[in-house]
Write an enzyme that holds these catalytic residues in place. Sequence first.
Site, PDB file in Angstrom:
ATOM      1  N   GLY A   1       0.793  -1.232   0.000  1.00 44.96           N
ATOM      2  CA  GLY A   1       0.000   0.000   0.000  1.00 44.96           C
ATOM      3  C   GLY A   1       0.826   1.282   0.000  1.00 44.96           C
TER       4      GLY A   1
ATOM      5  N   ARG B   1       2.618  -0.469 -16.540  1.00 45.56           N
ATOM      6  CA  ARG B   1       1.282  -1.073 -16.391  1.00 45.56           C
ATOM      7  C   ARG B   1       0.304  -0.197 -17.181  1.00 45.56           C
ATOM      8  NH1 ARG B   1       2.291  -1.220  -9.971  1.00 45.56           N
ATOM      9  NH2 ARG B   1       3.689  -3.015  -9.925  1.00 45.56           N
TER      10      ARG B   1
ATOM     11  N   ARG C   1       7.198 -11.665  -6.263  1.00 42.70           N
ATOM     12  CA  ARG C   1       7.046 -10.567  -5.307  1.00 42.70           C
ATOM     13  C   ARG C   1       6.779 -11.091  -3.894  1.00 42.70           C
ATOM     14  NH1 ARG C   1       5.775  -5.315  -7.975  1.00 42.70           N
ATOM     15  NH2 ARG C   1       6.801  -5.598  -9.962  1.00 42.70           N
TER      16      ARG C   1
ATOM     17  N   ARG D   1      -5.135  -6.260  -6.978  1.00 40.12           N
ATOM     18  CA  ARG D   1      -4.658  -5.137  -7.802  1.00 40.12           C
ATOM     19  C   ARG D   1      -4.683  -5.521  -9.279  1.00 40.12           C
ATOM     20  NH1 ARG D   1       1.116  -2.494  -6.485  1.00 40.12           N
ATOM     21  NH2 ARG D   1       1.883  -4.298  -7.635  1.00 40.12           N
TER      22      ARG D   1
HETATM   23  N1  LIG Z   1      15.904   1.049  -5.141  1.00 43.03           N
HETATM   24  C1  LIG Z   1      14.826   1.495  -5.763  1.00 43.03           C
HETATM   25  N2  LIG Z   1      13.673   0.853  -5.670  1.00 43.03           N
HETATM   26  C2  LIG Z   1      12.592   1.350  -6.301  1.00 43.03           C
HETATM   27  C3  LIG Z   1      12.646   2.538  -7.043  1.00 43.03           C
HETATM   28  N3  LIG Z   1      11.412   2.788  -7.554  1.00 43.03           N
HETATM   29  C4  LIG Z   1      10.626   1.813  -7.120  1.00 43.03           C
HETATM   30  N4  LIG Z   1      11.327   0.930  -6.370  1.00 43.03           N
HETATM   31  C5  LIG Z   1      10.854  -0.275  -5.665  1.00 43.03           C
HETATM   32  O1  LIG Z   1      10.704  -1.317  -6.594  1.00 43.03           O
HETATM   33  C6  LIG Z   1       9.723  -2.192  -6.133  1.00 43.03           C
HETATM   34  C7  LIG Z   1       8.762  -2.554  -7.250  1.00 43.03           C
HETATM   35  O2  LIG Z   1       8.070  -1.412  -7.653  1.00 43.03           O
HETATM   36  P1  LIG Z   1       6.879  -1.533  -8.715  1.00 43.03           P
HETATM   37  O3  LIG Z   1       7.357  -2.292  -9.891  1.00 43.03           O
HETATM   38  O4  LIG Z   1       6.339  -0.164  -8.957  1.00 43.03           O
HETATM   39  O5  LIG Z   1       5.836  -2.472  -7.981  1.00 43.03           O
HETATM   40  P2  LIG Z   1       4.941  -2.269  -6.677  1.00 43.03           P
HETATM   41  O6  LIG Z   1       5.828  -1.976  -5.517  1.00 43.03           O
HETATM   42  O7  LIG Z   1       4.287  -3.565  -6.567  1.00 43.03           O
HETATM   43  O8  LIG Z   1       3.984  -1.159  -6.957  1.00 43.03           O
HETATM   44  C8  LIG Z   1       9.060  -1.523  -4.941  1.00 43.03           C
HETATM   45  O9  LIG Z   1       9.606  -2.087  -3.754  1.00 43.03           O
HETATM   46  C9  LIG Z   1       9.487  -0.096  -5.054  1.00 43.03           C
HETATM   47  O10 LIG Z   1       9.584   0.544  -3.783  1.00 43.03           O
HETATM   48  C10 LIG Z   1      13.898   3.223  -7.117  1.00 43.03           C
HETATM   49  O11 LIG Z   1      14.062   4.265  -7.724  1.00 43.03           O
HETATM   50  N5  LIG Z   1      14.937   2.662  -6.467  1.00 43.03           N
HETATM   51  N1  LIG Z   2      -5.080  -0.960   4.039  1.00 44.24           N
HETATM   52  C1  LIG Z   2      -5.486  -1.516   2.918  1.00 44.24           C
HETATM   53  N2  LIG Z   2      -6.497  -2.396   2.936  1.00 44.24           N
HETATM   54  C2  LIG Z   2      -6.918  -2.999   1.786  1.00 44.24           C
HETATM   55  N3  LIG Z   2      -6.383  -2.772   0.578  1.00 44.24           N
HETATM   56  C3  LIG Z   2      -5.372  -1.911   0.499  1.00 44.24           C
HETATM   57  C4  LIG Z   2      -4.853  -1.238   1.647  1.00 44.24           C
HETATM   58  N4  LIG Z   2      -3.841  -0.441   1.261  1.00 44.24           N
HETATM   59  C5  LIG Z   2      -3.707  -0.608  -0.077  1.00 44.24           C
HETATM   60  N5  LIG Z   2      -4.626  -1.479  -0.540  1.00 44.24           N
HETATM   61  C6  LIG Z   2      -4.788  -1.974  -1.920  1.00 44.24           C
HETATM   62  O1  LIG Z   2      -3.728  -2.918  -2.122  1.00 44.24           O
HETATM   63  C7  LIG Z   2      -3.250  -2.854  -3.463  1.00 44.24           C
HETATM   64  C8  LIG Z   2      -1.756  -2.609  -3.432  1.00 44.24           C
HETATM   65  O2  LIG Z   2      -1.515  -1.270  -3.003  1.00 44.24           O
HETATM   66  P1  LIG Z   2      -0.374  -0.388  -3.651  1.00 44.24           P
HETATM   67  O3  LIG Z   2      -0.523   0.985  -3.095  1.00 44.24           O
HETATM   68  O4  LIG Z   2      -0.384  -0.545  -5.146  1.00 44.24           O
HETATM   69  O5  LIG Z   2       0.920  -1.120  -3.047  1.00 44.24           O
HETATM   70  P2  LIG Z   2       2.486  -0.883  -3.304  1.00 44.24           P
HETATM   71  O6  LIG Z   2       2.639   0.454  -3.913  1.00 44.24           O
HETATM   72  O7  LIG Z   2       3.084  -1.003  -1.956  1.00 44.24           O
HETATM   73  O8  LIG Z   2       2.910  -1.988  -4.218  1.00 44.24           O
HETATM   74  C9  LIG Z   2      -4.019  -1.748  -4.165  1.00 44.24           C
HETATM   75  O9  LIG Z   2      -5.036  -2.346  -4.940  1.00 44.24           O
HETATM   76  C10 LIG Z   2      -4.612  -0.921  -3.007  1.00 44.24           C
HETATM   77  O10 LIG Z   2      -5.849  -0.345  -3.372  1.00 44.24           O
END
Ligand SMILES: Nc1nc2c(ncn2[C@@H]2O[C@H](COP(=O)(O)OP(=O)(O)O)[C@@H](O)[C@H]2O)c(=O)[nH]1
Ligand SMILES: Nc1ncnc2c1ncn2[C@@H]1O[C@H](COP(=O)(O)OP(=O)(O)O)[C@@H](O)[C@H]1O
Length: 385
Positions: A145, A173, A277, A266
């Site tokens: 989140g 995405r 993941r 999601r």
């Molecule tokens: N080290 C590093 N990690 C990043 C950066 N941007 C995103 N991430 C991390 O990469 C991971 C995957 O990000 P993303 O592909 O957007 O997937 P999500 O976290 O599931 O939304 C997450 O743990 C992010 O915090 C960056 O600039 N540097």
């Molecule tokens: N506290 C919560 N309870 C239920 N669903 C949540 C909560 N926080 C986030 N979500 C949902 O969980 C999914 C992952 O959240 P997201 O913000 O994309 O996570 P991250 O950026 O850490 O990967 C999204 O669909 C979001 O709407």
Amino acid sequence: MGEAAAFFVDHLVNGQHTNGFGEDRDTTVQIGDRSYVIDGSHEGNPLFLGVQIHDKTTNKWSIPTVLGTGPKPCKGYSAIVLKQGRILVIKKGSASDDSIWFLEVDSPFVREQRKLLGREVVAWSKGVRGNAEKPIVISGPSGVGKGTLITMLMKEFPSMFGFSVSHTTRSPRCMEKNGVHYHFTDKTVMEKEINDGKFLEFASVHGNLYGTSIESVEVVTDSGKRCILDIDVQGARSVKASSLDAVFIFVCPPSMKELEDRLRARGTETEEQIQKRLRNAEAEIKAGKSSGIFEHILYNDNLEECYKNLKNLLGINDDAPVNGVEVEGINLPKEHTVTKKEDKIMIQETGEATKNDMIVLDLSSINGGAPGRTRGIVLDTVKSS
Ligand SMILES: Nc1nc2c(ncn2[C@@H]2O[C@H](COP(=O)(O)OP(=O)(O)O)[C@@H](O)[C@H]2O)c(=O)[nH]1
Ligand SMILES: Nc1ncnc2c1ncn2[C@@H]1O[C@H](COP(=O)(O)OP(=O)(O)O)[C@@H](O)[C@H]1O
């Protein structure tokens, strides 16, 4: 030995060197056995200032790797040697938001980069008046989140927070926009930019390269907003070790089952990516809780409650002031002399248009540095009595 003792100004001249650059826009600064020539173009590119080094002991010229974004060339420069291997470069006849630059030639950052890259390195940093609030680093496993919480914060306080847009080699995405959610980039391009010193940190996460460019943080901070970085634990570790002073927050899920449900709901990843993941999540949570990097751990069970806790720890209440410092502009005169007294630099206009006002640049509380910005500069006009 104190670092300052190793440096002294032999001379400070315009256009007196024999390396064949041949432009009167060049400025030479001598530090010990070395002359640093700041030239009107960088590697033949007239849009960037170049730097060359002449070593008196070997009588050899070299072109260092230049890290950071430097000033654009202008009609002339004044330069003065500061302590800790920095040269202050003042652009003549330019506005105060673009006139003060630092070329680091032997600062701790430059020494570290020299060792890392195995070649001669110098680095630019732009002088900025006023100070900025600490950036916020938010980490946590995929699906916990982070993005949701950051979006809520930026929506409620649009003038207070700005997002550091990372670079990534993963594919966008369907709802993601290039330059807004990420800078989607090619691996070879990103690797070259990392090698050129353009990144504050980078890491391989879930099989893709992610990184925070120095510029992406500085662009937010320059706009007077507090910068938020959504990066993984490896990236947070690198930021912690860097000169960027930040607040570190780790977000935990209520359970692994809930994390899995959120990732699936999601609907942005394939089954294989979800499995990857989830496998990485266990190690991330362990590292997040035990590494000593994060001073705050938030549990995102109930979203509204977690958001409230986030605002509390950031000290936000409804009438919190907007960040950033409003400063009035001061134009630096085209013709001037520069003198230095301890941490104060006196800039006195010369020539026919002299109004006798002196500009004083106070460097006593500067912070940050190359590559990026040197903040905390105080610039004042002192009227002649
Ligand atoms: N080290 C590093 N990690 C990043 C950066 N941007 C995103 N991430 C991390 O990469 C991971 C995957 O990000 P993303 O592909 O957007 O997937 P999500 O976290 O599931 O939304 C997450 O743990 C992010 O915090 C960056 O600039 N540097
Ligand atoms: N506290 C919560 N309870 C239920 N669903 C949540 C909560 N926080 C986030 N979500 C949902 O969980 C999914 C992952 O959240 P997201 O913000 O994309 O996570 P991250 O950026 O850490 O990967 C999204 O669909 C979001 O709407």
